[in-house]
Design an enzyme around this catalytic site. Structure first.
Site, PDB file in Angstrom:
ATOM      1  N   HIS A   1      39.057 -20.987  17.216  1.00  0.00           N
ATOM      2  CA  HIS A   1      37.611 -21.242  17.250  1.00  0.00           C
ATOM      3  C   HIS A   1      36.899 -19.895  17.383  1.00  0.00           C
ATOM      4  O   HIS A   1      37.279 -19.051  18.190  1.00  0.00           O
ATOM      5  CB  HIS A   1      37.302 -22.149  18.443  1.00  0.00           C
TER       6      HIS A   1
ATOM      7  N   ASN B   1      28.934 -18.488  16.716  1.00  0.00           N
ATOM      8  CA  ASN B   1      29.726 -19.665  17.104  1.00  0.00           C
ATOM      9  C   ASN B   1      29.091 -20.903  16.461  1.00  0.00           C
ATOM     10  O   ASN B   1      27.992 -21.293  16.855  1.00  0.00           O
ATOM     11  CB  ASN B   1      29.727 -19.754  18.639  1.00  0.00           C
TER      12      ASN B   1
ATOM     13  N   CYS C   1      33.498 -27.981  20.373  1.00  0.00           N
ATOM     14  CA  CYS C   1      34.086 -26.903  19.555  1.00  0.00           C
ATOM     15  C   CYS C   1      35.553 -27.159  19.201  1.00  0.00           C
ATOM     16  O   CYS C   1      36.122 -26.463  18.362  1.00  0.00           O
ATOM     17  CB  CYS C   1      33.936 -25.569  20.256  1.00  0.00           C
TER      18      CYS C   1
HETATM   19  O1  UT7 Z   1      32.124 -22.577  21.912  1.00  0.00           O
HETATM   20  C1  UT7 Z   1      32.623 -22.911  23.181  1.00  0.00           C
HETATM   21  C2  UT7 Z   1      33.324 -21.798  23.727  1.00  0.00           C
HETATM   22  N1  UT7 Z   1      32.391 -20.831  24.301  1.00  0.00           N
HETATM   23  C3  UT7 Z   1      32.850 -19.655  24.625  1.00  0.00           C
HETATM   24  O2  UT7 Z   1      33.990 -19.358  24.362  1.00  0.00           O
HETATM   25  C4  UT7 Z   1      31.945 -18.702  25.394  1.00  0.00           C
HETATM   26  C5  UT7 Z   1      32.768 -18.008  26.455  1.00  0.00           C
HETATM   27  N2  UT7 Z   1      32.028 -17.004  27.207  1.00  0.00           N
HETATM   28  C6  UT7 Z   1      31.633 -15.851  26.652  1.00  0.00           C
HETATM   29  O3  UT7 Z   1      31.804 -15.622  25.478  1.00  0.00           O
HETATM   30  C7  UT7 Z   1      31.015 -14.810  27.563  1.00  0.00           C
HETATM   31  O4  UT7 Z   1      31.148 -15.205  28.904  1.00  0.00           O
HETATM   32  C8  UT7 Z   1      29.527 -14.540  27.246  1.00  0.00           C
HETATM   33  C9  UT7 Z   1      29.408 -13.833  25.919  1.00  0.00           C
HETATM   34  C10 UT7 Z   1      28.753 -15.836  27.237  1.00  0.00           C
HETATM   35  C11 UT7 Z   1      28.923 -13.613  28.330  1.00  0.00           C
HETATM   36  O5  UT7 Z   1      29.655 -12.431  28.414  1.00  0.00           O
HETATM   37  P1  UT7 Z   1      30.087 -11.840  29.830  1.00  0.00           P
HETATM   38  O6  UT7 Z   1      30.795 -10.590  29.567  1.00  0.00           O
HETATM   39  O7  UT7 Z   1      30.829 -12.926  30.559  1.00  0.00           O
HETATM   40  O8  UT7 Z   1      28.687 -11.521  30.473  1.00  0.00           O
HETATM   41  P2  UT7 Z   1      28.115 -12.017  31.863  1.00  0.00           P
HETATM   42  O9  UT7 Z   1      27.771 -13.465  31.807  1.00  0.00           O
HETATM   43  O10 UT7 Z   1      29.012 -11.549  32.981  1.00  0.00           O
HETATM   44  O11 UT7 Z   1      26.779 -11.193  31.959  1.00  0.00           O
HETATM   45  C12 UT7 Z   1      26.802  -9.757  32.132  1.00  0.00           C
HETATM   46  C13 UT7 Z   1      25.387  -9.244  32.172  1.00  0.00           C
HETATM   47  C14 UT7 Z   1      24.464 -10.024  33.117  1.00  0.00           C
HETATM   48  O12 UT7 Z   1      23.595  -9.099  33.723  1.00  0.00           O
HETATM   49  P3  UT7 Z   1      23.864  -8.578  35.217  1.00  0.00           P
HETATM   50  O13 UT7 Z   1      23.867  -9.812  36.070  1.00  0.00           O
HETATM   51  O14 UT7 Z   1      25.207  -7.909  35.170  1.00  0.00           O
HETATM   52  O15 UT7 Z   1      22.719  -7.655  35.468  1.00  0.00           O
HETATM   53  C15 UT7 Z   1      23.662 -10.907  32.183  1.00  0.00           C
HETATM   54  O16 UT7 Z   1      22.389 -11.217  32.711  1.00  0.00           O
HETATM   55  O17 UT7 Z   1      24.802  -9.358  30.867  1.00  0.00           O
HETATM   56  C16 UT7 Z   1      23.525 -10.014  30.966  1.00  0.00           C
HETATM   57  N3  UT7 Z   1      23.287 -10.759  29.729  1.00  0.00           N
HETATM   58  C17 UT7 Z   1      22.675 -10.226  28.668  1.00  0.00           C
HETATM   59  N4  UT7 Z   1      22.151  -9.018  28.445  1.00  0.00           N
HETATM   60  C18 UT7 Z   1      21.596  -8.789  27.251  1.00  0.00           C
HETATM   61  C19 UT7 Z   1      23.648 -12.028  29.441  1.00  0.00           C
HETATM   62  N5  UT7 Z   1      23.279 -12.333  28.192  1.00  0.00           N
HETATM   63  C20 UT7 Z   1      22.681 -11.239  27.679  1.00  0.00           C
HETATM   64  C21 UT7 Z   1      22.094 -10.937  26.448  1.00  0.00           C
HETATM   65  N6  UT7 Z   1      21.575  -9.696  26.267  1.00  0.00           N
HETATM   66  N7  UT7 Z   1      22.056 -11.833  25.429  1.00  0.00           N
END
Ligand code: UT7
Length: 325
Positions: A252, A282, A119
């Site tokens: 990005h 993205n 990226c």
């Molecule tokens: O291009 C390279 C750069 N990439 C990035 O910059 C990505 C950076 N990271 C992010 O953008 C975020 O970390 C994410 C968008 C990937 C995830 O967001 P988050 O706020 O960090 O969520 P999380 O991983 O802490 O997950 C929170 C909850 C989890 O459930 P529990 O364990 O709290 O019950 C996940 O299982 O959200 C759940 N979850 C979803 N729920 C519904 C994860 N993905 C989804 C989904 N739909 N698509």
């Protein structure tokens, strides 16, 4: 006379198939994968993404973006003497997308190669093109970011498959008596290789390991917010400029929360932030030139404006390019 480089044309292209969060959620539900428009918007700011049709490759998307950029620069394809394509989703293992794109543009002879910094690929490619122009190795460079990330998504993994999209963006960078690109600041730290990767490799005629993207989103998130601030500050310092000199911040486009946090750390009002992640998702190396072209064509970015472009992603890689448009 000092030789500088300057962007003289921008272009972009999105494949026509657009999928809203609700449409994607319905498709995923049929495979037993649960997600919602509400979750995706709240956590990422993404509302829709574009997916390329089967058989459409990065060079196909890059070709459309390149044509628009060359036209905007008032040039013909034959004027281009360097092609750099930033991509992590090439048409083939080799040759490069840049060589395939060169042929599709109907030209031959100029240097053409791909650059892989995931990226951060576009800011890396722009920095390399700038250095080659300053050294006299090139005069009119085509710098492209093109991706078909839909091909490497695991649609059974809701933590990644809702985040990415396909597309391409391009700029023409020409030698100029006035700057142009003011400063760059590039970095990598390979110890984080595992937090965002496609681990598979080709061996003995087979793919060994997974050919699908895997990401520790929270680890990437934490690293991204820190390095986007430090790279921007380093580029400003090299150009002897301050945050308030920035007219437009084009990070990005991965997550709106990361982008807002970067703007806040740089004390920039949110109306100086170019946002396309809501409509594109993205698109990895394509996200910055896609956002740049959208803002130029909307009339937001004008000649003379100071732009801060910032990439961050797999590697771990990151970097910033500060330029006068
Ligand atoms: O291009 C390279 C750069 N990439 C990035 O910059 C990505 C950076 N990271 C992010 O953008 C975020 O970390 C994410 C968008 C990937 C995830 O967001 P988050 O706020 O960090 O969520 P999380 O991983 O802490 O997950 C929170 C909850 C989890 O459930 P529990 O364990 O709290 O019950 C996940 O299982 O959200 C759940 N979850 C979803 N729920 C519904 C994860 N993905 C989804 C989904 N739909 N698509």
């Amino acid at each position: 006379m000092t030789r500088y480089s300057r962007i003289t044309g921008t272009g972009s292209y999105l494949p026509p198939h657009r999928l809203t969060n609700a449409e994607l959620a319905t498709e995923l539900a049929s495979k037993g994968v649960e997600t919602s428009d509400e979750w995706i918007v709240e956590r990422t700011g993404i509302r829709a993404r574009h997916f390329a049709a089967p058989g459409v490759t990065s060079s196909d998307l890059g070709l459309e973006a390149a044509r628009h950029a060359i036209e905007a620069a008032g040039l013909q394809a034959a004027d281009i003497d360097l092609i750099i394509v930033a991509t992590s989703t090439p048409d083939m293992v080799f040759p490069s997308v840049a060589c395939i794109l060169q042929h599709k543009l109907g030209i031959a002879g100029c240097a053409a190669f791909d650059l892989q910094a995931v990226c951060s690929g576009f800011v890396y490619a722009l920095t390399v093109a700038d250095a080659m122009i300053k050294s006299g190795a090139a005069t009119k460079a085509l710098v492209v970011g093109a991706e078909v990330f839909s091909r490497i998504l695991d649609f059974s993994d809701r933590t990644t498959c809702v985040l990415f999209g396909d597309g391409a963006g391009a700029v023409v960078l020409e030698a100029s008596e006035t700057p142009g690109i003011l400063a760059s600041d590039l970095h990598a730290d390979g110890k984080h290789v595992g937090i965002l990767c496609v681990p598979g490799n080709v061996s003995g005629g087979q793919v060994l390991g997974s050919a699908l993207l895997t990401m520790d989103g929270q680890a990437v998130f934490k690293l991204a917010v820190g390095v986007l601030e430090s790279a921007a500050r380093a580029a400003l310092a090299k150009a002897d400029m301050v945050e308030a000199d920035i007219d437009w911040l084009i990070p990005h486009q991965a997550n709106l929360r990361i982008m807002h946090s970067t703007a806040r750390k740089l004390k920039l009002p949110l109306d100086k932030l170019i946002v396309t992640v809501d409509q594109h998702g993205n698109t990895s190396a394509a996200s910055i030139p896609l956002a740049l072209d959208a803002a130029v064509r909307e009339g937001k970015i004008k000649k003379g404006d100071i732009l801060m472009l910032e990439g961050v992603g797999g590697g771990f890689t990151w970097g910033a390019v500060l330029l006068r448009y």
